[in-house]
Design a protein around this motif. Structure first.
Motif, PDB file in Angstrom:
ATOM      1  N   GLN A   1      50.832  49.614  52.786  1.00 52.88           N
ATOM      2  CA  GLN A   1      49.662  48.793  52.855  1.00 52.88           C
ATOM      3  C   GLN A   1      48.485  49.547  53.335  1.00 52.88           C
ATOM      4  O   GLN A   1      47.488  48.941  53.697  1.00 52.88           O
ATOM      5  N   ILE A   2      48.439  50.801  53.185  1.00 56.62           N
ATOM      6  CA  ILE A   2      47.233  51.607  53.364  1.00 56.62           C
ATOM      7  C   ILE A   2      46.195  51.618  52.357  1.00 56.62           C
ATOM      8  O   ILE A   2      46.871  51.883  51.104  1.00 56.62           O
ATOM      9  N   PRO A   3      45.188  51.402  52.499  1.00 55.97           N
ATOM     10  CA  PRO A   3      44.078  51.534  51.323  1.00 55.97           C
ATOM     11  C   PRO A   3      43.530  52.646  51.184  1.00 55.97           C
ATOM     12  O   PRO A   3      43.436  53.401  52.166  1.00 55.97           O
ATOM     13  N   TYR A   4      43.345  53.313  50.110  1.00 53.50           N
ATOM     14  CA  TYR A   4      42.694  54.729  50.022  1.00 53.50           C
ATOM     15  C   TYR A   4      41.533  54.384  48.976  1.00 53.50           C
ATOM     16  O   TYR A   4      41.470  53.622  48.159  1.00 53.50           O
TER      17      TYR A   4
ATOM     18  N   LEU B   1      57.203  36.016  72.129  1.00 52.03           N
ATOM     19  CA  LEU B   1      56.237  36.667  70.977  1.00 52.03           C
ATOM     20  C   LEU B   1      56.471  35.859  69.600  1.00 52.03           C
ATOM     21  O   LEU B   1      57.436  35.593  69.308  1.00 52.03           O
ATOM     22  N   PRO B   2      55.271  35.954  68.903  1.00 54.86           N
ATOM     23  CA  PRO B   2      55.661  35.365  67.522  1.00 54.86           C
ATOM     24  C   PRO B   2      56.495  36.098  66.833  1.00 54.86           C
ATOM     25  O   PRO B   2      56.540  37.273  66.993  1.00 54.86           O
ATOM     26  N   ARG B   3      57.054  35.190  65.771  1.00 54.81           N
ATOM     27  CA  ARG B   3      58.231  35.792  65.140  1.00 54.81           C
ATOM     28  C   ARG B   3      57.806  35.990  63.516  1.00 54.81           C
ATOM     29  O   ARG B   3      58.614  36.814  62.779  1.00 54.81           O
ATOM     30  N   THR B   4      56.578  35.391  63.144  1.00 56.13           N
ATOM     31  CA  THR B   4      56.391  35.674  61.918  1.00 56.13           C
ATOM     32  C   THR B   4      55.667  37.156  61.577  1.00 56.13           C
ATOM     33  O   THR B   4      55.296  37.750  62.489  1.00 56.13           O
ATOM     34  N   PRO B   5      55.710  37.671  60.367  1.00 55.42           N
ATOM     35  CA  PRO B   5      55.334  39.096  60.147  1.00 55.42           C
ATOM     36  C   PRO B   5      54.046  39.204  60.145  1.00 55.42           C
ATOM     37  O   PRO B   5      53.178  38.364  60.294  1.00 55.42           O
ATOM     38  N   GLY B   6      53.707  40.386  60.521  1.00 50.74           N
ATOM     39  CA  GLY B   6      52.216  40.932  60.678  1.00 50.74           C
ATOM     40  C   GLY B   6      51.637  40.973  59.356  1.00 50.74           C
ATOM     41  O   GLY B   6      52.015  40.889  58.184  1.00 50.74           O
ATOM     42  N   ALA B   7      50.360  41.278  59.365  1.00 53.26           N
ATOM     43  CA  ALA B   7      49.497  41.543  58.272  1.00 53.26           C
ATOM     44  C   ALA B   7      48.592  42.582  58.278  1.00 53.26           C
ATOM     45  O   ALA B   7      47.793  42.238  59.306  1.00 53.26           O
ATOM     46  N   SER B   8      48.565  43.273  57.503  1.00 59.11           N
ATOM     47  CA  SER B   8      47.512  44.453  57.460  1.00 59.11           C
ATOM     48  C   SER B   8      46.137  43.952  57.093  1.00 59.11           C
ATOM     49  O   SER B   8      45.931  42.913  56.494  1.00 59.11           O
ATOM     50  N   LEU B   9      45.002  44.804  57.367  1.00 62.28           N
ATOM     51  CA  LEU B   9      43.889  44.540  56.815  1.00 62.28           C
ATOM     52  C   LEU B   9      43.720  43.895  55.450  1.00 62.28           C
ATOM     53  O   LEU B   9      43.023  43.011  55.163  1.00 62.28           O
ATOM     54  N   THR B  10      44.185  44.675  54.471  1.00 64.01           N
ATOM     55  CA  THR B  10      44.198  44.189  53.261  1.00 64.01           C
ATOM     56  C   THR B  10      44.932  43.182  52.963  1.00 64.01           C
ATOM     57  O   THR B  10      44.404  42.400  52.157  1.00 64.01           O
ATOM     58  N   GLU B  11      46.243  42.908  53.356  1.00 67.51           N
ATOM     59  CA  GLU B  11      46.785  41.583  53.515  1.00 67.51           C
ATOM     60  C   GLU B  11      45.928  40.404  53.934  1.00 67.51           C
ATOM     61  O   GLU B  11      45.732  39.101  53.348  1.00 67.51           O
ATOM     62  N   MET B  12      45.204  40.513  55.104  1.00 67.73           N
ATOM     63  CA  MET B  12      44.388  39.641  55.541  1.00 67.73           C
ATOM     64  C   MET B  12      43.325  39.273  54.657  1.00 67.73           C
ATOM     65  O   MET B  12      42.890  38.261  54.393  1.00 67.73           O
ATOM     66  N   LEU B  13      42.862  40.426  53.991  1.00 67.60           N
ATOM     67  CA  LEU B  13      41.527  39.987  53.138  1.00 67.60           C
ATOM     68  C   LEU B  13      41.903  39.188  51.800  1.00 67.60           C
ATOM     69  O   LEU B  13      41.341  38.164  51.573  1.00 67.60           O
ATOM     70  N   ALA B  14      43.196  39.772  51.550  1.00 69.24           N
ATOM     71  CA  ALA B  14      43.738  38.890  50.301  1.00 69.24           C
ATOM     72  C   ALA B  14      43.962  37.489  50.747  1.00 69.24           C
ATOM     73  O   ALA B  14      43.610  36.611  49.884  1.00 69.24           O
ATOM     74  N   ALA B  15      44.576  37.430  51.841  1.00 67.74           N
ATOM     75  CA  ALA B  15      44.814  35.979  52.416  1.00 67.74           C
ATOM     76  C   ALA B  15      43.362  35.003  52.383  1.00 67.74           C
ATOM     77  O   ALA B  15      43.531  33.919  52.189  1.00 67.74           O
TER      78      ALA B  15
END
Ligand SMILES: Cc1cc2nc3c(=O)[nH]c(=O)nc-3n(C[C@H](O)[C@H](O)[C@H](O)COP(=O)(O)O)c2cc1C
Ligand code: SF4
Ligand code: FES
Lengths: 889, 435, 178
Positions: A874-877, A596-610
């Motif tokens: 990382q929860i967006p409100y 399984l991949p070892r890199t960290p996950g990314a949340s919705l907002t992190e993905m958008l930022a990326a």
């Protein structure tokens, strides 16, 4: 789940002996031995009314015939249902009921499933002696969705009683007296109510029917599929009825599912979302800037090629995946497996991010479960219920019915904390049933809970053994709360010390205490802290692990819980297990035959930022629509615009799909098999009711096909095979059964929490949070869920659109009067982010100073919303705004 | 001097008696409650009433003391007394007189009943049409309240008894005790399924006693003069005391006559009420309100007590005696009553609701000379299918006019039908919608 | 709004009952007294006062015959036609009224002064034929009496022939000076 075994009583029914619990009605005792006593007005859900007189039976030693529906069994009772006297009585009552009946069966939608028809058939009256003139009611328009034909009414009042006893809506009125009694709403007005469809379902004849399917079918033409509704986390069992491939009707049988046959408007009238003409029917590929129809081969190959190219050019972590929790567990599982195994990234997220994770994380932290330790049955059996931040009628209507049942039928004490005013109008209002209600500003849930905890501690209501077992925990909380003055709490929350004190006593005195937390807490800043503090409260009261006690976060979407459990979120593998849980990692790797991949996950907002920064190149979006749902500040459109590959699997061409490179038409829940996991953790079967619309395919199938094209095949014959694999990954998952056995509090986790776990953030959790100062107006605008819609999916349902088809601003009457706003008038709502003009709706249930806007129609309005991201979770409100109002003339 | 000593009507028969508090007290009023309050235990008051043999005057004739005894002994919460002043049974007009002419007699009776059952609040459910009666009661209660006889610490004791007037709004069925309670709770007046009985689950689901005006008005006298005295009047042991009989119809002097139970109908009609109004002979009479089956001249020597009337195939009911002379069309008379019942059926039970409309239609056809012989069969059948199969006793009541007239005057029905056949008018006639 | 115009009376009514809904009939009467009939707005207001839904008020209001949901004439003549009154001539009385006012049962005169209704037993069976006009009973009706009642009502709004406190047979008159 009663604590004691009930007393049993023995009696005979037509000579057969039967033992039943004391209090059982004769009609039910007879059912046990297979004797069906004819009836109209009786319904097991309702208090006996014995008005139809159809169920007369002989009871030894009683001079008159007795109504089986209202007579409780007694020891030694001898009941006879098959004598000539009884038969004659049944015939004669039926003759009376038929006297004024129009006998219009050929044009009646109930024909074929009508109690009156069935009993008439059973008692075969040959000719009618009634030669007089039949009573005739003038036809009146009743409502856009519900049709009445009062000439057919047998006046059993089941509809009226259901609307009152079960729904607490009280919208139906038996009007007039004697034979001229008819069921109406209010005067000549058309029905305005919760539109739960309960009156249609409970009417034994064709007096109340659905307009959505009027004259479209005869029951025997219909094919049925038992499946699960997709419009909220309650997970109601529905029976979808189809003719050919057409959706005709949805209903739910008494005794079926977690909902026991009850539904809400969304479940009963919302099914047409799946057959909306706007459904995508073909794959689309962007060619020369335009989305054009393509074949599945072309579309999938295009995606596979691009994905392989991008993976080669960048890394697996240049990919992201986003999925809606409306999908089945099977879809969610294959999605995350595709992202993790075929692409090789943990950068995935689902709509559970928006709030449900707050609840799950708190449960994991304090009690080591990711699920409720209680079930719906515990809600019904509770002595006290605390509802925090949930306008439960509108968000989780069926869980709401369990609460109503506990209060109305079993006299449970209800405490509500919600941004809601007790007021009676066309929808039921749970705060009307509350013994104590805290009208809470949406930013004050945390502080209001603090007041309660303080009252518990200062009222010496802390469990005695706890103080010995976890002195540090108790002392820490005590000292923290001592440091907060009542004056301060009263000032920020607007609640009173007395009320907290009274409430603390109610909760402490209850043997079975259930706390339910809704999105008023979960989808607002500080949500996880408030849930944790509520768990602390249960601990302090010594009730966290007591039978029948516990806390349940209410899921917003039908499979939020499944999305977390399938590992379709940034921080979890299936289980859910944290990404650093080595044993789980190993177990899954064995099943997948892949690391399984070892890199960290990314949340919705992190993905958008990326994506915005250019480090994320490709995004798979399944049923989510960030462009359409997030406010401008989230910069979703900008971010997605920069992607090299945006693939959307969708039912409709949403704002997000319109930006995609490839759009793949997906099946709705009506067109596929699988499972959903509801709020309380009950895994339930989803069954295909119609053939896929157009060329649409289930989401998992698309990932499966892509995986093949990308050279790492994930092949499954059907959804069942996927569930089998899920079971190997998460042992015991999804054993479909009558009642889930809720997990138990993990004592090791709990003691860890009590010794150390609580301490890290105790200082911040036990401090008064000060209201945010914004330069904006004095009104707090809340984007709320309403009873008649679910996300944006339901806005494709023609039935629900008749009930609510656009946004409007709900405002308290006093505020409206102050601003000279009239019901139905126009108002300008503005703040530093923008301005909209909308229609005013005056509603007493909206607390002063607050405004409600349905999130389902937030379109333009959502630009007003404040956007904050919890740095830790990382929860967006984005469900609140501060605004000013101005009348538009 | 009247032949029998009046008890309930005694005061009002005094010339000039206005029923004010002062006059009531001058006539010996409010002595009974003074006598028992705090001195005789509630249980003993109940025992006296039980011993007196007093039976309900509202219609069913249930022993009053026994009814009180059904209240749960150890129940701590509130209990209620409801005075049934709905007086809607056609032929009955005694409660109206008792209320309008001697309101304090009723109030004192209520105080005694409340004391006996431990009720701190009581309501007089008075039919809506009795606007004057309601006003008189309100005034009387105000007087009594001002004197400290009603309200907190009555007569300086630590007992609180409140009395409120609650007006009905036009519905016969609200005289039925559980419909009365529903109505008093602000709902449609639909009778409740019994059990549970009001004694345990009454007003607001609390233990409740419902008693008729006349029943309650007897109490001061019983407690003043003793159970033995009362039990010696009338037709002991089962029908003790007097009753105020309401005589109406074709008599010379219609009106209210208080006589001991046990005198004959002949005496009531021919002596008290002055006999027939003309030289036409008596043809039929109803002995106890519209719900009671019709009787014939053969029954004139039946005694006016519960048992004797029941034995004659009817009932003493509410005490409304309606007399009909020779020449009265009995089918028409039955139809009139049937129309009443059709109008007043609450609509809860299918047999009563549908049956009453069906019966009315058949009866109208017969009276309008469109009947058939088969209709008589149907009428009898429908009546049998209604009686005994409904929630409340209304079902039994509504069939009694038809069944009893069919029994005694079948030939009149048959004659009408023959006339119809002769005129060849057999076709159904539409009925007007119910208002 | 009744709440503004009749606050004290409403509070007084509410104070009599431990459960609010019991005040429903009294409040409906109040509304009817004010406007002659019960308007939709009144039902809505009462629902609000008693924490009921409007349909709950409506279902109750329609059960009782004395509550008018439609306007009636200034004088509501309600003639009892039940058997006991019919035996002594109530049908004739109805015929007289119909002829004199030119209206059939259920109708209102064009000047909106009189509405004629036929009702069931009003508990005046010994003094029939009889009728109730608004709050008042008129008993032992004859044609002359009826003429006078109608004329008086037209002129003065009331009539001294109204009856009560009820007693029948009437007691002996008080001896003067006693
Ligand atoms: C259809 C129906 C109508 C009744 N109407 C009256 C009534 O108008 N007045 C009354 O006192 N009782 C009436 N009753 C009797 C009451 O139900 C009840 O028996 C009575 O109030 C009890 O009081 P008592 O025991 O003092 O008679 C009626 C019963 C039925 C079934
Ligand atoms: S018997 Fe008639 S009046 Fe009595 S409850 Fe039934 S329907 Fe109503
Ligand atoms: S089912 Fe028993 S009376 Fe209707």
């Amino acid at each position: 789940m009663p604590d004691q075994k009930p007393e049993t009583v023995r009696l005979t029914i037509d000579g057969t002996t039967v033992a039943v619990p004391k209090g059982t009605l004769v009609i039910e005792a007879a059912r046990r031995v297979g004797v069906m006593i004819p009836h109209f007005c009786y319904h097991p859900k309702l208090k006996p009314d014995a008005n139809c007189r159809m169920c007369l039976v002989e009871v030894e030693k009683m001079p008159k015939l007795q109504t089986a529906c209202s007579t409780p069994v007694a020891e030694g009772m001898a009941v006879r249902t098959a004598t000539t006297t009884v038969d004659d009585a049944h015939k004669s009552v039926l003759e009376f009921i038929l006297a004024n009946h129009p006998l219009d069966c050929p044009v009646c939608d109930q024909g074929g499933k009508c109690d009156l028809q069935d009993f008439s058939h059973q008692y075969t009256p040959t000719t009618s002696r009634f030669t007089e003139t039949k009573r005739i009611f003038q036809k009146e328009y009743f409502s856009p969705l519900i049709e009445t034909q009062m000439n057919r009414c047998v006046q059993c009042l089941r509809c009226v009683r259901y609307c009152d006893e079960i729904m607490d809506v009280k919208a139906l009125a038996p009007v007039g007296r004697g034979t001229m009694t008819e069921i109406k709403h209010f005067g000549p007005h058309e029905l305005d109510c919760e539109f739960c469809g309960g009156c249609i379902q409970i009417c034994p004849v064709g007096a109340i029917t659905s307009r959505l399917s009027m004259y479209e079918y005869r029951p025997w033409m219909l094919k049925r599929a038992d499946t699960i509704c997709t419009f909220c986390g309650d997970g109601c069992r529905i029976t979808v009825q189809t003719k050919g491939n057409e959706l005709i009707e949805v209903n739910s049988a008494h005794g079926a599912g977690r909902n026991n046959g009850d539904l809400c408007a969304r479940g009963f009238f919302g099914f047409h979302a799946s057959s909306d003409a706007d459904r995508l029917t073909h794959p689309l590929i962007r060619r020369e800037g335009k989305l054009v129809e393509a074949t599945w081969e072309d579309a999938l190959e295009y995606v596979a090629e691009q994905a392989l190219r991008l993976k080669l050019a960048h890394s697996a972590d240049a990919f992201g995946g986003l999925i809606t929790s409306r999908c089945t567990n099977e879809d969610l599982y294959v999605f995350q497996k595709f992202m993790r195994q075929v692409i090789g990234t943990n950068r995935i997220d689902s709509s559970a991010r928006y709030g449900h994770l707050n609840g799950v994380q708190a449960l994991r932290r304090v009690q080591g479960t990711h699920r409720w330790t209680i079930a719906f049955e515990d809600i019904v059996a509770a002595n006290a219920l605390l509802l925090v931040g949930t306008n439960i009628t509108e968000t989780s209507p069926i869980t709401g019915l369990k609460v109503k049942e506990a209060v109305k039928k079993r006299q449970a004490s209800l405490v509500t904390m919600e941004a809601l005013q007790p007021a009676i109008d066309t929808l039921s209002n749970i705060t009307n049933l509350a013994l104590q209600h805290f009208p809470t500003h949406p930013a004050q849930f945390g502080n209001t809970v603090l007041g309660l905890t303080k009252a518990v501690i200062e009222g010496n209501l802390v469990d005695a053994t706890l103080a010995q077992q976890a002195p540090a925990f108790v002392q820490r909380l005590t000292s923290a709360l001592q440091g907060i003055s009542w004056e301060n709490l009263e000032a920020v929350t607007g609640q009173t010390r007395t009320q907290w004190t009274e409430t603390a006593k109610i909760l402490a005195g209850a043997n079975r205490l259930v706390i339910l937390v809704g999105n008023g807490v979960l989808r607002h800043p500080g949500g996880d802290a408030t849930v944790t503090n509520l768990l602390d409260l249960l601990i302090l009261l010594g009730k966290l692990d007591k039978p029948g006690c516990g806390l349940g976060p209410l899921a917003e979407e039908n499979n939020d819980q499944g999305a977390v459990e399938m590992g379709a979120v940034a921080e979890f593998f299936p289980g859910p297990a944290p990404l650093d849980d080595q044993p789980v990692r190993d177990r899954i790797a064995t099943v997948w035959r892949e690391e399984l991949p070892r890199t960290p996950g990314a949340s919705l907002t992190e993905m958008l930022a990326a994506a915005n920064k250019g480090s994320l190149k490709a995004l798979f979006v399944v049923g989510e629509n960030p462009v359409g749902t997030l406010p401008a500040e989230a910069q979703a459109a900008e971010a997605l615009g920069k992607l090299d590959l945006l693939v959307c699997q969708e039912l409709f061409l949403t704002e997000t799909a319109a930006m995609a490179h490839v759009v793949l038409p997906a099946c709705s829940y009506m067109e596929k098999d699988g499972t959903f996991t509801n709020s309380e953790g009950h895994v339930q079967g989803v069954r295909q009711a119609i053939n896929p619309v157009g060329d649409s395919r289930p989401d998992w199938e698309m990932f499966s096909a892509l995986s093949v094209l990308m050279g790492s095949p994930l092949e499954y014959g059907d959804a069942r095979e996927i569930l089998k694999e899920i079971r190997t990954v998460i042992p015991g998952y999804g054993l479909l059964g009558p009642t889930p056995t809720p997990p138990k509090v993990d004592q090791a986790v709990l003691s860890g929490y009590l010794t150390q776990g609580f301490a890290g953030d105790a200082a911040t959790r036990y401090a008064v949070s000060q209201p945010r100062q914004t330069g904006d107006g004095s009104f707090t605008l809340m984007f709320v869920q309403t009873l008649f819609h679910s996300g944006k999916l339901s806005t494709h349902s023609k039935g629900l659109l008749q009930l609510q088809q656009e946004g409007f601003l709900s405002i308290n009457p006093e505020d409206a009067a102050r601003l000279d706003l009239a019901d139905g008038g126009q108002v300008k709502v503005s703040n530093s982010r923008g301005a909209i003009t909308t229609t005013v709706k005056i509603r007493e249930r909206v607390p002063a100073g607050l405004l409600w806007f349905p999130e389902h129609f937030d379109g333009e309005a959502k630009q007003l919303a404040e956007w904050t991201i919890d740095p830790r979770t990382q929860i967006p409100y984005f469900k609140l705004a501060h605004v000013s109002l101005a009348k538009v003339s | 001097m009247p032949k029998y000593e009046p008890i309930l009507l005694k005061n009002m028969l005094q010339p000039g008696y206005t029923g004010s508090l002062a006059e009531y007290e001058r006539a010996g009023g409010y002595q009974a409650i003074r006598k028992v309050l705090g001195k005789v235990s509630p249980a003993d008051v109940t025992a006296v009433v039980m011993k007196s043999g007093l039976r309900g005057r509202g219609g069913a004739g249930f022993p009053t003391g026994v009814k009180w005894g059904f209240l749960p002994k150890d129940y701590q919460g509130p209990r209620y007394l409801c005075c049934n002043a709905d007086e809607s049974e056609p032929g009955t007009f005694k409660d109206r007189q008792l209320i309008e002419r001697d309101p304090h007699q009723l109030l004192e009776g209520m105080l005694l009943a409340c004391y006996a059952i431990g009720a701190a609040s009581s309501y007089i459910y008075i039919r809506g049409e009795f606007v004057l009666g309601a006003k008189i009661l309100e005034q009387a209660i105000n007087e009594a309240r001002a004197a400290g006889y009603v309200g907190k610490n009555i007569f300086g004791s630590n007992t609180t008894i409140d009395i409120w007037v609650h007006r009905g709004a036009g519905a016969y069925i609200c005289g039925e005790e559980t419909a009365l309670l529903e109505s008093l709770e602000g709902k449609r007046g639909l009778p409740r399924v019994k059990p549970p009985f009001p004694a345990t689950h009454g007003l607001y689901n609390k233990p409740t006693v419902v008693n008729n005006v006349e029943t309650l008005a007897n109490l001061p006298h019983i407690l003043n003069r003793g159970a033995e005295w009362f039990a010696s009047i009338g037709s002991p042991p089962k029908s003790t005391g007097t009753r105020v009989f309401c005589v109406s119809g074709h008599v010379a002097r219609p009106g209210n006559y208080e006589v001991p139970m046990g005198i004959t109908f002949r005496e009531l009609i021919y002596e008290q009420a002055g006999g027939m109004r003309s030289d036409k002979k008596l043809k039929a009479f109803i002995p106890g309100g519209a719900s009671a089956p019709f009787l014939t001249p053969d029954h004139l020597d039946v005694k006016l007590d519960f048992e004797s009337v029941a034995l004659a195939g009817s009932m003493l009911g509410s005490g409304g005696v309606t007399v009909m002379e020779e020449g009265t069309d009995m089918v028409w008379a039955a139809l009139r009553l049937m129309e009443f019942f059709y109008h007043e059926s609450c609509g809860k039970c299918s047999p009563c609701r549908e049956g009453s409309s069906w019966l009315v239609q058949i009866m109208r056809r017969i009276v309008n000379k469109r009947g058939q012989l088969a209709d008589l069969e149907t009428l009898t059948d429908l009546c049998k299918n209604i009686a005994g199969r409904t929630v409340c006793a209304f079902g039994d009541a509504e069939v009694s006019p038809i069944l009893s007239t069919l029994k005694h005057w079948r030939h009149e029905y048959v004659a009408m039908i023959h006339a119809a056949e002769a005129a060849n008018l057999i076709r159904p006639e539409p009925v007007g919608a119910k208002q | 709004m009744l709440k503004e115009t009749h606050k004290a009376e409403i509070d007084d009514i509410l104070s009599r009952y431990p459960v609010k809904r019991s005040a429903l009939l009294p409040l409906l009467y109040l509304a009817q007294r004010e406007q002659g009939y019960i308007t939709e707005a009144a039902m809505q207001e009462i629902a609000g006062l008693l924490k009921l839904t409007p349909p709950q008020v409506y279902e109750t209001a329609t059960f009782y015959t004395m509550l008018n949901l439609k306007p009636v004439g200034k004088f509501h003549l309600q003639v009892c036609k039940s058997l006991m009154c019919a035996l002594v001539g109530s049908d004739t009385v109805i015929g007289w009224i119909s002829a004199k006012l030119g209206i059939k049962p259920g109708e209102t005169t064009p000047d909106r002064l009189f509405t004629l209704s036929i009702v069931e037993c009003l508990a005046a069976c010994g003094t029939g034929p009889m009728m109730q006009v608004n709050d008042d009973y008129y008993e032992r009706l004859t044609e002359e009496k009826l003429d006078r009642i109608l004329a008086d009502l037209r002129q003065t709004g009331t009539c001294s022939l109204k009856t009560g406190p009820f007693m029948w047979p009437e007691p002996a008159p008080a001896k003067p000076g006693a």
